[in-house]
Design a protein around this motif. Structure first.
Motif, short mmCIF file in Angstrom:
data_model
loop_
_atom_site.label_atom_id
_atom_site.label_comp_id
_atom_site.label_asym_id
_atom_site.label_seq_id
_atom_site.Cartn_x
_atom_site.Cartn_y
_atom_site.Cartn_z
N GLY A 37 -37.11 -82.12 43.83
CA GLY A 37 -37.30 -81.47 45.12
C GLY A 37 -36.23 -81.77 46.16
N VAL A 38 -35.20 -82.52 45.80
CA VAL A 38 -34.15 -82.91 46.76
C VAL A 38 -32.81 -82.34 46.32
N ARG A 39 -32.31 -81.41 47.12
CA ARG A 39 -30.97 -80.86 46.89
C ARG A 39 -29.94 -81.51 47.80
N CYS A 40 -30.41 -82.08 48.91
CA CYS A 40 -29.51 -82.72 49.87
C CYS A 40 -30.22 -83.92 50.48
N PRO A 41 -29.83 -85.14 50.09
CA PRO A 41 -30.43 -86.33 50.68
C PRO A 41 -30.04 -86.50 52.16
N THR A 42 -30.81 -87.25 52.88
CA THR A 42 -30.54 -87.53 54.29
C THR A 42 -29.13 -88.08 54.46
N GLY A 43 -28.41 -87.50 55.42
CA GLY A 43 -27.06 -87.93 55.72
C GLY A 43 -25.97 -87.20 54.96
N THR B 10 -27.22 -79.96 56.43
CA THR B 10 -27.30 -81.42 56.45
C THR B 10 -28.72 -81.83 56.80
N VAL B 11 -29.13 -82.97 56.29
CA VAL B 11 -30.49 -83.44 56.51
C VAL B 11 -30.43 -84.68 57.38
N GLY B 12 -30.95 -84.55 58.58
CA GLY B 12 -30.98 -85.67 59.52
C GLY B 12 -32.13 -86.61 59.23
N PRO B 13 -32.07 -87.78 59.84
CA PRO B 13 -33.13 -88.75 59.64
C PRO B 13 -34.38 -88.43 60.47
N VAL B 14 -35.51 -88.82 59.95
CA VAL B 14 -36.76 -88.77 60.71
C VAL B 14 -36.77 -90.01 61.61
N TRP B 15 -37.07 -89.83 62.87
CA TRP B 15 -37.12 -90.94 63.83
C TRP B 15 -38.31 -91.84 63.52
N LEU C 286 -27.59 -92.99 59.78
CA LEU C 286 -27.85 -91.78 59.00
C LEU C 286 -27.47 -90.52 59.77
N LEU C 287 -27.76 -90.51 61.07
CA LEU C 287 -27.39 -89.35 61.88
C LEU C 287 -25.87 -89.23 61.97
N ALA C 288 -25.19 -90.33 62.18
CA ALA C 288 -23.72 -90.30 62.21
C ALA C 288 -23.18 -89.79 60.88
N GLN C 289 -23.82 -90.19 59.79
CA GLN C 289 -23.38 -89.75 58.47
C GLN C 289 -23.54 -88.24 58.31
N SER D 276 -20.76 -83.44 57.20
CA SER D 276 -20.60 -82.02 57.55
C SER D 276 -19.15 -81.69 57.86
N ILE D 277 -18.50 -82.51 58.65
CA ILE D 277 -17.10 -82.25 59.01
C ILE D 277 -16.20 -82.39 57.79
N ALA D 278 -16.43 -83.40 56.96
CA ALA D 278 -15.61 -83.57 55.76
C ALA D 278 -15.74 -82.36 54.83
N LEU D 279 -16.96 -81.90 54.63
CA LEU D 279 -17.19 -80.73 53.77
C LEU D 279 -16.56 -79.48 54.37
N ALA D 280 -16.73 -79.31 55.67
CA ALA D 280 -16.14 -78.15 56.35
C ALA D 280 -14.61 -78.18 56.23
N ALA D 281 -14.01 -79.34 56.41
CA ALA D 281 -12.55 -79.45 56.31
C ALA D 281 -12.07 -79.08 54.91
N ARG D 282 -12.82 -79.49 53.88
CA ARG D 282 -12.44 -79.13 52.50
C ARG D 282 -12.47 -77.62 52.27
#
Length: 170
Positions: A57-63, A81-86, A96-99, A104-110
């Motif tokens: 059930g997980v295609r994208c882990p948190t961060g 992107t999957v953010g953390p639950v507070w 995790l949020l910073a990640q 996202s930026i690294a993937l976008a740049a690629r």
């Protein structure tokens, strides 16, 4: 450094990419995720289903982040992107949020993305306090834009109340 805060409907931005504050299944949901899936049309769901599961059930882990075409959106790509639950702030939420921003930026740049818009990741049903999330986002994005100075980044807020929080952090 091209970093700005806009008040808009994320699904209407004509940029290279928009970021989806997704859940780990990547199969749609409420809030930003649901709005993006509705606006992109059924092709987005099919593209997400085609992404491999890294756990049941997980295609994208948190961060982490994944990318799909934008389909019916004016944006060429959707970066999911999957953010953390507070959970009170003492369970690695800020890292995790910073990640999320780094991934996202690294993937976008690629994918040669030059313009990208982020929603307030984790500030909806995941309960992250917006003031704290904005500080994490801005610090992360400033670092990332030093590495990717040609990228234009918008923080897209749905209403002026949230935009004021993000502008103060900027």
């Amino acid at each position: 450094m091209a970093l700005s805060v806009v008040t808009s409907d994320l699904t209407r931005l004509a940029l290279d990419a928009i970021v989806n504050a997704a859940n780990p299944t990547l199969l749609g949901g409420g809030g930003v995720d649901g709005a993006i899936h509705r606006a992109a049309g059924p092709g987005l769901l099919e593209a997400c289903k085609a992404l491999p599961q890294v756990a049941p059930g997980v295609r994208c882990p948190t961060g982490e982040a994944r990318i799909t075409p934008g389909f019916l959106l004016p944006a060429r790509y959707v970066v999911h992107t999957v953010g953390p639950v507070w959970k009170g702030g003492h369970h690695g939420e800020a890292e995790l949020l910073a990640q999320c921003y780094r991934s996202s930026i690294a993937l976008a740049a690629r994918h040669e993305v030059r313009s990208i818009a982020f929603p307030a990741i984790s500030c909806g049903v995941y309960g992250y306090p917006p003031e704290q999330a904005a500080r994490v986002a801005m610090a992360s994005l400033r670092e990332l834009l030093a590495i990717h100075p040609a990228m234009e980044v918008q923080l897209c807020c749905f209403d002026e109340r949230m935009a004021a929080i993000w502008r103060a952090a900027l």
